[in-house]
Write a protein that holds these residues in place. Structure first.
Motif, PDB file in Angstrom:
ATOM      1  N   ASP A 138      43.686  34.134  55.483  1.00 55.78           N
ATOM      2  CA  ASP A 138      44.938  33.820  54.528  1.00 55.78           C
ATOM      3  C   ASP A 138      44.828  34.676  53.115  1.00 55.78           C
ATOM      4  N   THR A 139      46.181  34.970  52.864  1.00 58.25           N
ATOM      5  CA  THR A 139      46.256  35.733  51.407  1.00 58.25           C
ATOM      6  C   THR A 139      46.129  34.941  50.448  1.00 58.25           C
ATOM      7  N   ALA A 140      45.877  35.506  49.418  1.00 60.25           N
ATOM      8  CA  ALA A 140      45.554  34.421  48.070  1.00 60.25           C
ATOM      9  C   ALA A 140      46.688  33.442  47.872  1.00 60.25           C
ATOM     10  N   TYR A 141      48.015  33.919  48.301  1.00 59.66           N
ATOM     11  CA  TYR A 141      49.085  32.847  48.045  1.00 59.66           C
ATOM     12  C   TYR A 141      48.889  31.774  49.057  1.00 59.66           C
ATOM     13  N   GLU A 142      48.714  32.197  50.256  1.00 58.06           N
ATOM     14  CA  GLU A 142      48.438  30.844  51.246  1.00 58.06           C
ATOM     15  C   GLU A 142      47.026  30.250  50.814  1.00 58.06           C
ATOM     16  N   ALA A 143      46.152  30.857  50.543  1.00 58.02           N
ATOM     17  CA  ALA A 143      44.901  30.127  50.386  1.00 58.02           C
ATOM     18  C   ALA A 143      45.176  29.054  48.886  1.00 58.02           C
ATOM     19  N   ALA A 144      45.792  29.472  47.944  1.00 61.95           N
ATOM     20  CA  ALA A 144      46.346  28.632  46.811  1.00 61.95           C
ATOM     21  C   ALA A 144      47.161  27.567  47.318  1.00 61.95           C
ATOM     22  N   ALA A 145      48.129  27.651  48.169  1.00 58.28           N
ATOM     23  CA  ALA A 145      49.092  26.770  48.666  1.00 58.28           C
ATOM     24  C   ALA A 145      48.015  25.742  49.317  1.00 58.28           C
ATOM     25  N   ASN A 146      47.116  26.041  50.121  1.00 63.12           N
ATOM     26  CA  ASN A 146      46.087  25.378  50.848  1.00 63.12           C
ATOM     27  C   ASN A 146      45.258  24.577  49.813  1.00 63.12           C
TER      28      ASN A 146
ATOM     29  N   VAL B 192      24.877  50.063  18.868  1.00 59.49           N
ATOM     30  CA  VAL B 192      25.802  49.669  20.252  1.00 59.49           C
ATOM     31  C   VAL B 192      26.964  50.386  19.873  1.00 59.49           C
ATOM     32  N   ARG B 193      27.204  51.190  20.955  1.00 54.32           N
ATOM     33  CA  ARG B 193      28.502  52.096  21.229  1.00 54.32           C
ATOM     34  C   ARG B 193      29.177  51.343  22.349  1.00 54.32           C
ATOM     35  N   ILE B 194      30.300  50.822  22.079  1.00 60.85           N
ATOM     36  CA  ILE B 194      31.283  50.233  23.027  1.00 60.85           C
ATOM     37  C   ILE B 194      32.452  51.219  23.656  1.00 60.85           C
ATOM     38  N   ALA B 195      32.134  51.501  24.979  1.00 65.12           N
ATOM     39  CA  ALA B 195      33.326  52.429  25.564  1.00 65.12           C
ATOM     40  C   ALA B 195      34.420  51.676  25.543  1.00 65.12           C
ATOM     41  N   PRO B 196      35.703  52.386  25.352  1.00 66.21           N
ATOM     42  CA  PRO B 196      36.960  51.537  25.382  1.00 66.21           C
ATOM     43  C   PRO B 196      37.425  51.113  26.501  1.00 66.21           C
ATOM     44  N   ALA B 197      38.328  50.118  26.551  1.00 64.87           N
ATOM     45  CA  ALA B 197      38.375  49.458  27.799  1.00 64.87           C
ATOM     46  C   ALA B 197      39.773  49.993  28.417  1.00 64.87           C
ATOM     47  N   ASP B 198      39.849  51.290  28.839  1.00 64.76           N
ATOM     48  CA  ASP B 198      40.879  52.167  29.186  1.00 64.76           C
ATOM     49  C   ASP B 198      40.748  51.954  30.787  1.00 64.76           C
ATOM     50  N   GLY B 199      42.158  52.057  31.108  1.00 65.39           N
ATOM     51  CA  GLY B 199      42.604  51.871  32.519  1.00 65.39           C
ATOM     52  C   GLY B 199      42.556  50.360  33.120  1.00 65.39           C
ATOM     53  N   LYS B 200      42.502  50.449  34.439  1.00 63.93           N
ATOM     54  CA  LYS B 200      42.439  48.992  35.053  1.00 63.93           C
ATOM     55  C   LYS B 200      41.088  48.568  35.427  1.00 63.93           C
ATOM     56  N   LEU B 201      40.860  47.134  35.451  1.00 65.10           N
ATOM     57  CA  LEU B 201      39.725  46.563  35.848  1.00 65.10           C
ATOM     58  C   LEU B 201      39.830  45.607  36.909  1.00 65.10           C
ATOM     59  N   GLY B 202      39.130  46.103  37.863  1.00 59.96           N
ATOM     60  CA  GLY B 202      39.388  45.555  39.195  1.00 59.96           C
ATOM     61  C   GLY B 202      38.297  44.578  39.391  1.00 59.96           C
ATOM     62  N   ILE B 203      38.910  43.169  39.776  1.00 58.24           N
ATOM     63  CA  ILE B 203      37.989  42.143  39.962  1.00 58.24           C
ATOM     64  C   ILE B 203      37.796  41.804  41.330  1.00 58.24           C
ATOM     65  N   LEU B 204      36.651  41.987  41.966  1.00 53.95           N
ATOM     66  CA  LEU B 204      36.280  41.534  43.105  1.00 53.95           C
ATOM     67  C   LEU B 204      35.819  40.439  43.322  1.00 53.95           C
ATOM     68  N   ILE B 205      36.085  39.608  44.341  1.00 58.01           N
ATOM     69  CA  ILE B 205      35.840  38.173  44.534  1.00 58.01           C
ATOM     70  C   ILE B 205      35.211  37.862  46.041  1.00 58.01           C
ATOM     71  N   PRO B 206      34.026  37.518  46.364  1.00 57.52           N
ATOM     72  CA  PRO B 206      33.891  36.976  47.460  1.00 57.52           C
ATOM     73  C   PRO B 206      34.099  35.660  47.515  1.00 57.52           C
ATOM     74  N   GLY B 207      35.239  35.056  48.511  1.00 54.66           N
ATOM     75  CA  GLY B 207      35.674  33.675  48.350  1.00 54.66           C
ATOM     76  C   GLY B 207      36.979  33.726  47.652  1.00 54.66           C
ATOM     77  N   ILE B 208      37.937  33.735  48.603  1.00 47.44           N
ATOM     78  CA  ILE B 208      39.490  33.504  48.289  1.00 47.44           C
ATOM     79  C   ILE B 208      39.709  32.066  48.457  1.00 47.44           C
ATOM     80  N   GLY B 209      39.297  31.283  47.461  1.00 47.93           N
ATOM     81  CA  GLY B 209      39.276  29.650  47.654  1.00 47.93           C
ATOM     82  C   GLY B 209      40.108  29.014  46.534  1.00 47.93           C
ATOM     83  N   ALA B 210      39.721  27.854  46.431  1.00 50.77           N
ATOM     84  CA  ALA B 210      40.476  26.945  45.249  1.00 50.77           C
ATOM     85  C   ALA B 210      40.253  27.771  43.912  1.00 50.77           C
ATOM     86  N   VAL B 211      38.985  28.042  43.682  1.00 53.99           N
ATOM     87  CA  VAL B 211      38.652  28.528  42.090  1.00 53.99           C
ATOM     88  C   VAL B 211      39.254  29.886  42.190  1.00 53.99           C
ATOM     89  N   SER B 212      39.066  30.675  42.863  1.00 54.54           N
ATOM     90  CA  SER B 212      39.395  32.217  42.697  1.00 54.54           C
ATOM     91  C   SER B 212      40.915  32.445  42.565  1.00 54.54           C
TER      92      SER B 212
END
Ligand code: NAD
Length: 439
Positions: free
Chosen positions: A89-97, A7-27
């Motif tokens: 709604d932006t994630a801020y507005e969705a979180a507020a709702n 098992v060779r694990i490549a390093p976690a270099d750079g940014k990790l982008g998280i893509l989420i269908p559903g900008i609701g309560a959980v996300s």
């Protein structure tokens, strides 16, 4: 599957982008939480990747590093977020709702959340019935919609500067469907996308777009998404890890804590009645019988598989198990779940257990989202592909190889997760045999 030595694990270099269908309560609770933790405004309670340790070697070795120091995970400062929703709604507005987090805390992370504007969703009101919104991709075949999602993914990759991506479904629960002929092979599925086959759901289109783009995919809802021969074929072909489904929080989490314990002592069970009230948008969607049926399937299967009535008929054959979810707006995201458990002991004498869990759904789900995206990214860098059964720990309906029953006992799941991490790093697996202490 590589052996532990290879098992060779490549390093976690750079940014990790998280893509989420559903900008609701959980996300939004997840994203706001990450931003809050980064600023020292809170502790990531509930997250193994942030808080848990892992024992290495013998108990007498006293070697228990943090998981985050033992395997190379992306750091919170390297996470960037994007997603899709049918509302603008932006994630801020969705979180507020969603009203999960206190306004004062949200205000402190307003800037990064406000910058997250949902991309137009792939949506089909035959699959999610109680809600409708304007931010939806129009026209084209299902294949065209998949193409548009792939474009979104590439645009996000460029604009965010992410070197790696992970997608996690946090959108509403889709109505119950069984696999159909269009899901049999990748060729059938692609043909179905072009012909707009009604059996192909939006979540399957997102998953297809993710896998085609080389992006690992996790499913936080119970809908039929990647557990299909066609998409499994694609995941294997592209060498991409996937996992699901349905975050194990709240009531089912309690079930998987208690049921293995009662069974371990060979106590019998004649009934388990679970009922819930919740008032968030998830609860509203689950009022629809089609979406509820999808949820009920994963919730009900848990006990059957833990108790194994075919092996212990005198203890569990006649178990009556029922699950109800009631939409009750005054409670918002603060759910209340009641369980009545009828058990029996020596000579069949009956006893009862009552649980009243006043929980917060999204507070319980957010750390699971964090762990899943970090572990899926790790799996990808470690060259692991297809179903990641070691992540069963996080799900009500864990995906397994076809024909293999899922393991629901949370303690076995945790052991499996930690042993997988040890295996990745070439450490001795821990069996708990422990004979060496008595030599
Ligand atoms: N909170 C928990 O403890 C928990 C546990 C297990 C599973 N889940 C599941 O996680 C999911 C999210 O829960 P939530 O409380 O955040 O729900 P939510 O209703 O607050 O958020 C879901 C969002 O998905 C959006 N959406 C619906 N269909 C979409 C599509 N096709 N594309 C893009 N966006 C779409 C909705 O507009 C909504 O904003 C639900 O399916 C829920 O059943 C939650």
């Amino acid at each position: 599957m590589p052996t532990s030595d290879s098992v060779r694990i490549a390093p976690a270099d750079g940014k990790l982008g998280i893509l989420i269908p559903g900008i609701g309560a959980v996300s939004t609770t997840f994203m706001a939480g990450v931003e809050a933790v980064k600023r020292g405004l809170g502790i990531p309670v509930g997250s193994l990747t942030q808080l848990a340790t892992i024992r290495l070697g013998k108990r007498t070795d006293n070697c228990t590093p943090y998981i985050r120091d033992f395997v190379p995970l992306a750091g919170l400062n390297d996470l960037v977020f994007g997603g899709w929703d049918i509302f603008e709604d932006t994630a801020y507005e969705a979180a507020a709702n969603a009203r999960v987090l206190e306004p004062a805390l949200l205000e402190k992370v307003r800037e990064p959340l406000h910058a997250i504007r949902p991309m137009k969703a792939v949506f089909d009101s035959d699959y999610v019935r109680r809600i409708n919104g304007p931010n939806v991709k129009q026209g084209g075949s299902k294949m065209d919609q998949a193409g548009m999602l792939m474009e979104d993914i590439e645009n996000f990759r460029t604009s965010s500067g992410a070197s790696r991506l992970v997608m996690i479904w946090c959108a509403s629960t889709e109505v119950f469907h069984k696999p159909a002929p269009v899901h049999a092979t990748l060729k059938d599925f692609e043909c179905g996308l072009m012909k707009n086959d009604p059996e192909i759901s939006p979540s399957q289109i997102y998953a297809y777009a993710a896998l085609k783009s080389g992006v690992p995919f996790a499913n936080g809802a119970p809908n039929l998404t990647t557990d299909l021969p066609a998409l499994l074929e694609l995941a294997r072909e592209r060498e991409i890890p996937i996992c699901g489904k349905d975050f194990k929080t709240g009531q089912t989490f309690m079930k998987t804590l208690l049921a293995p314990g009662l069974k371990a002592r060979m106590l019998g069970m004649s009934g388990w009645f679970s009922t819930n009230i919740l008032g968030n948008r998830d609860g509203e969607v689950l009022e629809d019988p089609g979406s509820f049926k999808t949820k009920e399937e994963t919730k009900l299967s848990v006990l059957e598989q833990i108790l194994q009535p075919h092996l212990y008929p005198e203890l569990y054959k006649n178990l009556y198990h029922a699950v109800r979810i009631n939409y009750y707006p005054p409670r918002g995201d603060a759910k209340e779940g009641w369980d009545n458990i009828d058990i029996f002991g020596w000579l069949g004498y009956p006893m009862q257990i009552k649980i009243d869990f006043l929980c917060r759904d999204s507070i319980l789900a957010a750390p699971l989202v964090l762990d899943l995206v970090l572990f899926l990214d790790l799996a990808q860098r470690a060259g692991m592909k297809g179903i990641q059964e070691w992540l069963s720990f996080y799900f009500k309906g864990p995906m397994t190889a076809p024909g293999l029953y899922p393991e629901h006992d949370i303690f076995i799941q945790l052991m499996k997760l930690k042993n997988t991490l040890r295996w990745m790093r070439g450490e001795t697996l821990i069996t708990h045999l422990g004979l060496e202490y008595y030599d």
